[in-house]
Write an enzyme that holds these catalytic residues in place. Structure first.
Site, mmCIF file in Angstrom:
data_model
loop_
_atom_site.group_PDB
_atom_site.id
_atom_site.type_symbol
_atom_site.label_atom_id
_atom_site.label_comp_id
_atom_site.label_asym_id
_atom_site.label_seq_id
_atom_site.Cartn_x
_atom_site.Cartn_y
_atom_site.Cartn_z
ATOM 1 C CB CYS A 1 -0.934 0.005 1.203
ATOM 2 S SG CYS A 1 -1.934 -1.484 1.335
ATOM 3 C CB CYS B 1 -12.741 -1.274 7.143
ATOM 4 S SG CYS B 1 -12.957 -2.381 8.558
ATOM 5 C CG HIS C 1 -6.394 2.176 0.575
ATOM 6 N ND1 HIS C 1 -5.207 2.713 0.082
ATOM 7 C CD2 HIS C 1 -6.020 1.127 1.388
ATOM 8 C CE1 HIS C 1 -4.184 2.026 0.563
ATOM 9 N NE2 HIS C 1 -4.655 1.064 1.338
#
Length: 390
Positions: free
Chosen positions: A88, A211, A337
């Site tokens: 990430c 989340c 994300h």
């Protein structure tokens, strides 16, 4: 080493972009950044693309070459293109490679981009691909997904420091509010603490609203030597520091799982390089893949005393208008994300803020901004500091 500036930026919209391919969105981001800088492809010396798992998400490897080809940089210009992978943190690390290419004098005009197309596979396959960023043998094969790993961090933080589920929820509430002000955000809906606490439990104590989502998106930056930046733009934004650090890939070997030592070390190096302190920073984009991750980040970066991150958040100190605004873009939680793009998107947000172009989420008078991008549960951390004045 030469000083480096950012002269062009562009994000695509973040979300479930089912009608668009990886090549479509990364070309949109790259072309937009070049247009913002007022330059053409012939001036580009090299290209770095952050991408975590094209092979798993879209069955495509050789991403650097693909992007160079569909950006018109291959056939006649033969611009070198390099894919950068650090889970990430791939985007943040791509930016760091681009900075070093310009700072060293090897290149003048360099593109740092990031892209990920994650929603073309079922959620189970996406979770499996993401789990590859942890230790597959010791964590993944025993059933530990990332929500489970961060849940363990949250549980120990709550036990040791008294952090509450309500304080975790305040992170999500703030970031959704910020996301509602960002045109590219995946989620623009505002939520309440009760919404978070009453949402589906994923891994105790983390609910679904604790989340970050699975997201498609791409971002790009154009970098140039600071000495010639005003040739391209009236508002270059300067890179004051780039720092990277590593830690163990599995949680069980960490000194303390509530502290990401890679973040602490990278931040220390960045502050030293920039000759700045935490109190000098006007806003920061941190890696809030889960709400507990933002609380640990603001502690590890020096914006809150260890164990007080939840209290600082609940007091509104990290909100727009607060002492240290955190994730004005909406963060990973609300802006989205797309793992390979996140680190570059964070830099686009800081550049937009330092230019004074952030609209309703603008931090007035901001001079210094920071980004914090994490790979896995903290095995890689990349920290950058930016300034409006050289």
């Amino acid at each position: 080493m030469r000083d480096v500036a950012i002269i062009g930026v562009k994000n695509t919209k973040f979300g479930e972009l089912w009608g668009r391919s990886l090549r479509d969105i990364v070309v949109e981001a790259g072309a937009g950044a070049l247009e913002d800088a007022g330059i053409g492809g012939k001036e580009i010396d090299s290209l770095y693309v952050g991408n975590m798992s094209g092979g798993r998400f879209i069955d495509q490897e050789h991403i650097g070459a693909l992007i160079a080809d569909y950006s018109g940089l291959s056939k006649n210009l033969h611009v070198p293109a390099t894919r950068v992978e650090a889970a990430c943190a791939s985007g943040g690390l791509a930016l760091r490679q681009a900075i070093m290419a310009v700072a060293s004098g090897y290149n003048d005009i360099v593109i740092a981009a990031g892209a990920e197309k994650m929603t073309d596979v079922e959620s189970e396959e996406a979770s499996s691909a993401l789990a590859a960023a942890a230790d597959r043998e010791w964590e993944g094969m025993t059933g530990a997904t990332f929500p489970g790993i961060y849940a363990m961090i949250a549980r120990l933080h709550m036990h040791r420091y008294g952090t509450t589920s309500e304080q975790l929820a305040e992170v999500a509430v703030k970031n959704h509010k910020n996301g509602s002000l960002n045109p590219i955000a995946q989620y623009k809906n505002r939520i309440t603490v009760d919404d978070v606490l009453n949402s589906i439990m994923v891994a105790d104590p983390l609910h679904i609203f604790d989340c970050s989502p699975i997201t498609d998106g791409a971002s790009a930056l154009v970098l140039a030597p600071a000495d010639i930046a005003h040739k391209y733009t009236d508002t270059p934004i300067y890179i004051r520091a780039t720092a990277q650090a590593s830690d163990t890939i599995a949680l069980h070997d960490r000194r303390d799982i509530t502290t990401l030592d890679a973040t602490v070390v990278a931040a220390k190096r960045a502050y030293s390089m920039a000759k700045l302190r935490p109190e000098d920073i006007d806003l920061v984009e941190v890696h809030d893949c889960f709400t507990i991750a933002e609380i640990c980040a603001i502690e590890d970066l020096g914006f809150a005393e260890k164990g007080k991150g939840g209290i600082v958040t609940a007091n509104g100190e990290t909100a727009i208008g607060g002492r240290i605004p955190v994730n004005t873009s909406g963060g990973l939680k609300a802006c989205g994300h797309p793992v390979g793009a996140t680190g570059v998107k964070q830099a686009v947000e800081i550049v937009t803020q330092l230019r004074g172009d952030a609209g309703k989420r603008q931090i007035e008078g901001a001079e210094y901004g920071m980004t914090h991008n994490v790979g896995g549960s903290g095995a890689t951390a990349v920290v950058h500091i930016f300034s409006r004045e050289r």
